[in-house]
Design a protein around this motif. Structure first.
Motif, short mmCIF file in Angstrom:
data_model
loop_
_atom_site.label_atom_id
_atom_site.label_comp_id
_atom_site.label_asym_id
_atom_site.label_seq_id
_atom_site.Cartn_x
_atom_site.Cartn_y
_atom_site.Cartn_z
N MET A 7 0.84 -1.18 0.00
CA MET A 7 0.00 0.00 0.00
C MET A 7 0.88 1.25 0.00
SD MET A 7 -1.26 -0.53 3.95
CE MET A 7 -2.10 1.05 4.13
N THR A 8 0.26 2.40 -0.14
CA THR A 8 1.00 3.66 -0.11
C THR A 8 0.37 4.59 0.91
OG1 THR A 8 -0.34 4.59 -1.89
CG2 THR A 8 1.74 3.52 -2.51
N ARG A 9 1.18 5.51 1.39
CA ARG A 9 0.68 6.59 2.25
C ARG A 9 0.61 7.87 1.42
NH1 ARG A 9 0.38 7.66 7.60
NH2 ARG A 9 1.70 5.90 8.19
N TYR A 10 -0.53 8.54 1.52
CA TYR A 10 -0.70 9.84 0.87
C TYR A 10 -0.34 10.94 1.86
CZ TYR A 10 -3.34 14.03 -0.50
OH TYR A 10 -3.71 15.31 -0.78
N PHE A 11 0.55 11.82 1.45
CA PHE A 11 0.95 12.95 2.28
C PHE A 11 0.19 14.19 1.81
CE2 PHE A 11 4.39 9.95 2.59
CZ PHE A 11 4.80 10.03 3.91
N ASN A 12 -0.82 14.58 2.58
CA ASN A 12 -1.54 15.80 2.23
C ASN A 12 -0.71 17.01 2.64
OD1 ASN A 12 -1.88 16.18 5.04
ND2 ASN A 12 -3.84 15.09 5.04
N GLY A 13 -1.27 18.21 2.44
CA GLY A 13 -0.52 19.42 2.74
C GLY A 13 -0.06 19.50 4.18
N ASN A 14 -0.93 19.08 5.12
CA ASN A 14 -0.57 19.10 6.53
C ASN A 14 0.59 18.15 6.83
OD1 ASN A 14 -2.57 20.94 7.40
ND2 ASN A 14 -4.10 19.31 7.53
N ASP A 15 0.49 16.93 6.32
CA ASP A 15 1.55 15.94 6.54
C ASP A 15 2.87 16.38 5.90
OD1 ASP A 15 -0.30 14.30 7.83
OD2 ASP A 15 -0.75 13.16 6.02
N PHE A 16 2.76 16.85 4.67
CA PHE A 16 3.93 17.25 3.90
C PHE A 16 4.68 18.36 4.64
CE2 PHE A 16 5.12 16.95 -0.79
CZ PHE A 16 6.37 17.55 -0.63
N ALA A 17 3.97 19.42 5.03
CA ALA A 17 4.61 20.56 5.68
C ALA A 17 5.19 20.18 7.04
CB ALA A 17 3.60 21.70 5.85
N THR A 18 4.48 19.34 7.79
CA THR A 18 4.98 18.95 9.11
C THR A 18 6.22 18.09 8.99
OG1 THR A 18 2.72 19.05 9.99
CG2 THR A 18 4.33 17.85 11.29
N LEU A 19 6.24 17.19 8.00
CA LEU A 19 7.42 16.37 7.77
C LEU A 19 8.62 17.24 7.37
CD1 LEU A 19 8.69 13.56 7.53
CD2 LEU A 19 7.81 13.44 5.18
N LEU A 20 8.39 18.21 6.49
CA LEU A 20 9.47 19.13 6.10
C LEU A 20 9.99 19.91 7.30
CD1 LEU A 20 8.26 20.65 2.70
CD2 LEU A 20 9.81 18.73 3.08
N ALA A 21 9.07 20.40 8.14
CA ALA A 21 9.48 21.18 9.31
C ALA A 21 10.32 20.33 10.26
CB ALA A 21 8.25 21.73 10.02
N TYR A 22 9.88 19.08 10.48
CA TYR A 22 10.63 18.19 11.36
C TYR A 22 12.04 17.99 10.83
CZ TYR A 22 12.18 13.85 13.57
OH TYR A 22 12.92 12.90 14.23
N GLY A 23 12.16 17.67 9.54
CA GLY A 23 13.47 17.42 8.96
C GLY A 23 14.37 18.65 9.00
N ALA A 24 13.79 19.82 8.68
CA ALA A 24 14.58 21.04 8.66
C ALA A 24 15.05 21.44 10.06
CB ALA A 24 13.78 22.17 8.03
N LEU A 25 14.16 21.30 11.05
CA LEU A 25 14.54 21.65 12.42
C LEU A 25 15.57 20.67 12.98
CD1 LEU A 25 11.04 22.67 13.84
CD2 LEU A 25 13.04 24.16 13.61
N LYS A 26 15.41 19.40 12.65
CA LYS A 26 16.36 18.39 13.11
C LYS A 26 17.75 18.67 12.54
CE LYS A 26 16.73 13.32 13.46
NZ LYS A 26 17.99 13.06 12.74
N GLN A 27 17.79 18.99 11.25
CA GLN A 27 19.07 19.28 10.62
C GLN A 27 19.69 20.56 11.20
OE1 GLN A 27 18.87 19.86 6.39
NE2 GLN A 27 21.09 20.07 6.16
N ALA A 28 18.86 21.59 11.43
CA ALA A 28 19.37 22.86 11.97
C ALA A 28 19.92 22.66 13.37
CB ALA A 28 18.26 23.90 11.96
N ARG A 29 19.23 21.86 14.18
CA ARG A 29 19.70 21.63 15.56
C ARG A 29 21.01 20.84 15.56
NH1 ARG A 29 15.72 18.54 19.57
NH2 ARG A 29 16.23 16.82 18.16
N GLU A 30 21.11 19.85 14.70
CA GLU A 30 22.35 19.06 14.63
C GLU A 30 23.51 19.92 14.16
OE1 GLU A 30 21.24 15.89 12.07
OE2 GLU A 30 20.19 14.76 13.64
N ALA A 31 23.25 20.81 13.19
CA ALA A 31 24.31 21.66 12.66
C ALA A 31 24.75 22.70 13.69
CB ALA A 31 23.84 22.36 11.39
N ALA A 32 23.81 23.18 14.51
CA ALA A 32 24.13 24.23 15.48
C ALA A 32 24.85 23.69 16.71
CB ALA A 32 22.86 24.95 15.91
#
Length: 377
Positions: free
Chosen positions: A79-104
């Motif tokens: 099966m597949t998971r559909y990422f709607n706008g809410n899921d997509f944006a939240t996933l992007l935010a998580y990844g970006a914040l995780k990367q920023a915290r690790e870099a800092a």
């Protein structure tokens, strides 16, 4: 696509395109939105080809959506998971914040970062941001319409903040490092970059999504469009729109709740299930919005051109979502019935009798608040 994959050194990507030919009719689709329905063919291709992800955009490329392989109950990828706008944006935010915290590292300063959403988009992203230490005042909401998000993006940048993501639930996503407007293709590229990094660590996009849910449980989000069928056009015009009788009804409920909150009371909605849900906040930012003690919320908005009302609900569980949605839909159906009821013919009372109710006067209704209180219209 080469921008994202080319930045990853030795990483390579195989890309297959769908609907890549010029077609102003979008393959005969009713619309080109990035909905689960419109992405069924993409989901099928992802499974058939064993792809890591399927990314998509709408006709003018300002909205993004995605599908990715997901395991069934046995663990098999069927099966597949559909990422709607809410899921997509939240996933992007998580990844970006995780990367920023690790870099800092030790220099990590969460007060520098901001996430922005329309009031009818998921509050899940606020909980994810909070897990990184982002202050509550840096999770900002505004009315529906990207021009309002643009204003908040510019304001945050003027304050020296870094906007991680600004988005609406329909897939319109702006990245703080790009132009202050929704850009579906830029969102796709960031997702591919996140996925490429994850794949180097042996992880899939589904596993990334599960990581986000471990940080903050994903609530149930549902938008319900209620089409009110009112036969008489003049009557329909009285009921529809942001200032019509329907929204007046919800605003009177909000007035009653606000009065109780100001008096130090704890108003609660009596829901169809018999459950009482305490209201902690009311907003008129866009439509009529109620926020509840269990982190649920509901927003009722009117279309400006048709007798259509959109009910947005987010709640901890599917059952809780259905319960809260049912409360609003029941009121809308009552009002639809009222609008289609024929006027009451005038009658002449017997001598000394009670004067009749005026022709066409609707029977007053009550919408219950818990604790025995009612709001009467």
């Amino acid at each position: 696509l080469g921008i994202a994959t080319g930045s990853l050194g030795d990483a390579t990507a195989q890309v297959s395109l769908m609907n890549a030919a010029f077609d102003p009719n979008f393959g005969g689709r009713e619309n080109s939105e990035v909905t689960a329905e419109n992405l069924k063919d993409l989901a099928g291709e992802v499974l058939r080809r064993g792809a890591d992800v399927g990314i998509s955009n709408d006709g003018d490329c300002d909205r993004a959506g995605a599908v990715a392989p997901a395991p069934d109950a046995t663990g098999a990828i069927t099966m597949t998971r559909y990422f709607n706008g809410n899921d997509f944006a939240t996933l992007l935010a998580y990844g970006a914040l995780k990367q920023a915290r690790e870099a800092a590292g030790k220099r990590w300063d969460p007060s520098r970062y901001v996430v922005i959403r329309s009031i009818v988009s998921t509050a899940w992203i606020d909980a994810v941001a909070k897990s990184f230490g982002i202050p509550a005042e840096n999770s900002r909401t505004t009315a529906v319409g990207f021009r309002f998000l643009n204003d908040l993006i510019r304001q945050a940048k003027a304050e020296g903040k870094m906007v991680i993501v600004a988005f609406e639930e329909n897939g319109g996503i702006a990245l703080g490092s790009a132009i202050p407007y929704k850009d579906g293709f830029a969102a796709d590229l960031l997702l591919l970059t996140m996925l490429a990094r994850a794949k180097q660590q042996g992880k899939t996009i589904e596993q990334l999504f599960q990581q986000v849910q471990q940080v903050a449980p994903r609530p149930e989000y549902v938008r319900t469009d209620v089409h009110m069928h009112i036969a008489d056009l003049n009557v329909s015009n009285q009921y529809k729109g942001s200032k019509g009788k329907v929204m007046q009804t919800f605003n009177r409920i909000a007035d009653d709740v606000e009065a109780k909150l100001k008096n130090g009371e704890h108003p609660a909605l009596a829901l169809p299930s018999g459950r009482n849900l305490e209201i902690v906040e009311v907003s008129r930012l866009d439509g009529t919005y109620f926020n509840f003690s269990d982190k649920s919320w509901i927003d009722i908005r009117a279309s400006g051109t048709e007798p259509i009302f959109r009910v947005y609900v987010e709640a901890p569980t599917k059952a809780a979502n259905q319960d809260l949605t049912g409360w609003a839909v029941a009121i809308l159906k009552q009002l639809e019935q009222e609008a289609n009821s024929p006027p009451t013919p005038p009658t002449t009372p017997a001598s000394g009798g009670t004067p009749p109710v005026a022709s066409g006067t609707p029977v007053p209704k009550t919408y219950p608040l818990a604790g025995g209180a009612t709001m009467r219209t």
